[in-house]
Design an enzyme around this catalytic site. Sequence first.
Site, PDB file in Angstrom:
ATOM      1  N   GLY A 239     -43.478  41.653  11.616  1.00  0.00           N
ATOM      2  CA  GLY A 239     -42.749  40.522  11.047  1.00  0.00           C
ATOM      3  C   GLY A 239     -41.570  40.821  10.158  1.00  0.00           C
ATOM      4  O   GLY A 239     -40.806  39.908   9.823  1.00  0.00           O
ATOM      5  N   GLU A 273     -47.710  46.441  12.487  1.00  0.00           N
ATOM      6  CA  GLU A 273     -47.297  46.233  13.879  1.00  0.00           C
ATOM      7  C   GLU A 273     -45.823  45.830  13.960  1.00  0.00           C
ATOM      8  O   GLU A 273     -45.494  44.748  14.446  1.00  0.00           O
ATOM      9  CB  GLU A 273     -48.157  45.128  14.511  1.00  0.00           C
ATOM     10  N   PRO A 274     -44.913  46.655  13.481  1.00  0.00           N
ATOM     11  CA  PRO A 274     -43.504  46.262  13.520  1.00  0.00           C
ATOM     12  C   PRO A 274     -42.926  46.314  14.936  1.00  0.00           C
ATOM     13  O   PRO A 274     -43.253  47.211  15.707  1.00  0.00           O
ATOM     14  CB  PRO A 274     -42.819  47.314  12.634  1.00  0.00           C
ATOM     15  N   GLY A 275     -42.108  45.352  15.254  1.00  0.00           N
ATOM     16  CA  GLY A 275     -41.415  45.348  16.542  1.00  0.00           C
ATOM     17  C   GLY A 275     -39.926  45.325  16.302  1.00  0.00           C
ATOM     18  O   GLY A 275     -39.227  46.334  16.369  1.00  0.00           O
ATOM     19  N   ARG A 312     -32.290  34.303  22.939  1.00  0.00           N
ATOM     20  CA  ARG A 312     -32.463  34.008  21.512  1.00  0.00           C
ATOM     21  C   ARG A 312     -31.493  32.936  20.987  1.00  0.00           C
ATOM     22  O   ARG A 312     -31.910  32.041  20.249  1.00  0.00           O
ATOM     23  CB  ARG A 312     -32.359  35.276  20.661  1.00  0.00           C
ATOM     24  N   TYR A 316     -33.785  29.860  19.780  1.00  0.00           N
ATOM     25  CA  TYR A 316     -34.025  29.778  18.330  1.00  0.00           C
ATOM     26  C   TYR A 316     -32.748  29.552  17.543  1.00  0.00           C
ATOM     27  O   TYR A 316     -32.748  29.742  16.313  1.00  0.00           O
ATOM     28  CB  TYR A 316     -34.616  31.089  17.783  1.00  0.00           C
ATOM     29  N   CYS A 343     -26.027  27.094  34.616  1.00  0.00           N
ATOM     30  CA  CYS A 343     -25.752  25.658  34.613  1.00  0.00           C
ATOM     31  C   CYS A 343     -26.574  24.920  33.567  1.00  0.00           C
ATOM     32  O   CYS A 343     -27.445  24.105  33.897  1.00  0.00           O
ATOM     33  CB  CYS A 343     -26.030  25.094  36.000  1.00  0.00           C
ATOM     34  N   GLU A 344     -26.367  25.238  32.326  1.00  0.00           N
ATOM     35  CA  GLU A 344     -27.039  24.560  31.215  1.00  0.00           C
ATOM     36  C   GLU A 344     -26.092  24.578  30.023  1.00  0.00           C
ATOM     37  O   GLU A 344     -25.482  25.615  29.726  1.00  0.00           O
ATOM     38  CB  GLU A 344     -28.290  25.325  30.771  1.00  0.00           C
ATOM     39  N   TYR A 371     -36.496  41.645  21.610  1.00  0.00           N
ATOM     40  CA  TYR A 371     -36.577  40.306  22.202  1.00  0.00           C
ATOM     41  C   TYR A 371     -35.301  39.952  22.977  1.00  0.00           C
ATOM     42  O   TYR A 371     -34.905  38.790  23.034  1.00  0.00           O
ATOM     43  CB  TYR A 371     -36.905  39.250  21.133  1.00  0.00           C
TER      44      TYR A 371
HETATM   45  N1  LLP Z   1     -47.918  41.584  15.985  1.00  0.00           N
HETATM   46  C1  LLP Z   1     -48.184  40.391  16.543  1.00  0.00           C
HETATM   47  C2  LLP Z   1     -49.552  39.966  16.683  1.00  0.00           C
HETATM   48  C3  LLP Z   1     -47.115  39.570  16.971  1.00  0.00           C
HETATM   49  O1  LLP Z   1     -47.387  38.388  17.517  1.00  0.00           O
HETATM   50  C4  LLP Z   1     -45.786  40.019  16.831  1.00  0.00           C
HETATM   51  C5  LLP Z   1     -44.659  39.191  17.274  1.00  0.00           C
HETATM   52  C6  LLP Z   1     -45.557  41.283  16.249  1.00  0.00           C
HETATM   53  C7  LLP Z   1     -46.651  42.036  15.830  1.00  0.00           C
HETATM   54  C8  LLP Z   1     -44.185  41.863  16.055  1.00  0.00           C
HETATM   55  O2  LLP Z   1     -43.420  41.102  15.198  1.00  0.00           O
HETATM   56  P1  LLP Z   1     -41.973  41.614  14.716  1.00  0.00           P
HETATM   57  O3  LLP Z   1     -42.194  42.833  13.857  1.00  0.00           O
HETATM   58  O4  LLP Z   1     -41.190  41.947  15.920  1.00  0.00           O
HETATM   59  O5  LLP Z   1     -41.418  40.483  13.964  1.00  0.00           O
HETATM   60  N2  LLP Z   1     -39.154  36.186  20.360  1.00  0.00           N
HETATM   61  C9  LLP Z   1     -39.010  35.950  18.945  1.00  0.00           C
HETATM   62  C10 LLP Z   1     -40.009  36.739  18.133  1.00  0.00           C
HETATM   63  C11 LLP Z   1     -41.452  36.477  18.519  1.00  0.00           C
HETATM   64  C12 LLP Z   1     -42.444  37.316  17.773  1.00  0.00           C
HETATM   65  C13 LLP Z   1     -43.786  37.190  18.369  1.00  0.00           C
HETATM   66  N3  LLP Z   1     -44.796  38.022  17.778  1.00  0.00           N
HETATM   67  C14 LLP Z   1     -37.562  36.246  18.543  1.00  0.00           C
HETATM   68  O6  LLP Z   1     -36.758  36.634  19.393  1.00  0.00           O
HETATM   69  O7  LLP Z   1     -37.198  36.063  17.390  1.00  0.00           O
END
Ligand code: LLP
Length: 413
Positions: A239, A273-275, A312, A316, A343-344, A371
């Site tokens: 997050g 759990e960073p993404g 995105r 969002y 076409c949107e 993402y």
């Molecule tokens: N762990 C869990 C259980 C999650 O559901 C997520 C993201 C993460 C970790 C990783 O979160 P991060 O560190 O990336 O914030 N598509 C959206 C973001 C959706 C996130 C969903 N869950 C966007 O483009 O902003």
Amino acid sequence: MSDFTYKNGQLHAEDISLLEIAKRHNTPCYIYSKKAIQTKYTEFDLAFTSNQHLICYAVKANSNISILNILAKMGSGFDIVSSGELFRVLKAGGSPDKVVFSGVGKRLDEMKFALEQNIKCFNVESKSELLKLNEIAESMKVSAPVSLRVNPDVDAKTHPYIATGLKENKFGISFELAKDIFKQAAKMSNINLIGIDCHIGSQISELSPFQDALQKLLDLIDELTKIGIQLRHVDIGGGLGITYKDEVLPTPSQYVNAITNTANGHDLEIIIEPGRSIVGNAGILLTKVEYLNETPFKNFAVVDTAMNDLIRPSLYNGWHEIKRVTQDSDAKEKTYDIVGPICETGDFVGKNRTLPLTEGDLLAIFSTGAYGFSMSSNYNSRPRAAEILVDDNQVYEIRERETQEDLINGELL
Ligand code: LLP
């Protein structure tokens, strides 16, 4: 955004000019910097002072197997949400004993596959899921390692579509019921209760929601310890946000410090759990201006990428910096909506951007490493973009551009 910089008036990824990449690989394409990914991972990792931690990169942010491979080689674990993601992790050389499996709707076949692979932990999100997992584990004569995901009811102060830790959200076990479900889980024959987890949302710009959520989890852990339920780890989810424009965000090390300070005094492994914060700013989307359509009301720059490659902005209202690849231009600056060919009306990558543009110009759309490709589709029968990895002065195509044949693969007449 500093991982992509201008050298001699041309935007570069590490040592490679994006102009060269466009010539060789065409557009649109995603371009990632290996060094940028490694730097972020290392920043998280080094900020932990104890060995009792595990970084489980959230595969959904960018699931290309080369990206997963970079992280696996650095010792990263993985947070997955489907058996497809587990398959990718295994292909990429990830170690199943560092995999945590999140998600509210795990299917029976997915649970089986993950049990067969001996993953580290199932992040179970409901009592029904717990019962089902116990049943499957029993039929396979194994014990399922489980963490219960609780919903701490903390406001992450982010876009409502990506806030997940409020009690009205679908995620996790309600805090009120959690203790009771832990007690039930502890008695289940084929459940090995090892942890507790939460994930409060994404693109979070403050540390206090993480600390509040963690504190709630720690309080619950203490209560559980008193009744003889001893957990080994606490998983705070992902997050942490990134800078898209000029927002000032906590750094990975500030984030880790806040978490470890909060958890101080508890003998627990900490999982994160960073993404986005690992890959988000390590990628750009390279596109070409096809047409300039200037009307009395509005100027449009039609580019060769679209909402199918990057959803995105449409979904969002996400804001991504857009820059010219060649710094100088003879054209006059004008304000454009930068739109795709789909076409949107919602098909745009940026609105009201002031740039000097000529047809044929190359543009880089920043902060698209997370993402971006992973949410792409074939809408309007558009083949998905190529993905390119830059490593110093080396360029690797890590996903070929899809062909028209790929588009109908598996379809039957
Ligand atoms: N762990 C869990 C259980 C999650 O559901 C997520 C993201 C993460 C970790 C990783 O979160 P991060 O560190 O990336 O914030 N598509 C959206 C973001 C959706 C996130 C969903 N869950 C966007 O483009 O902003």
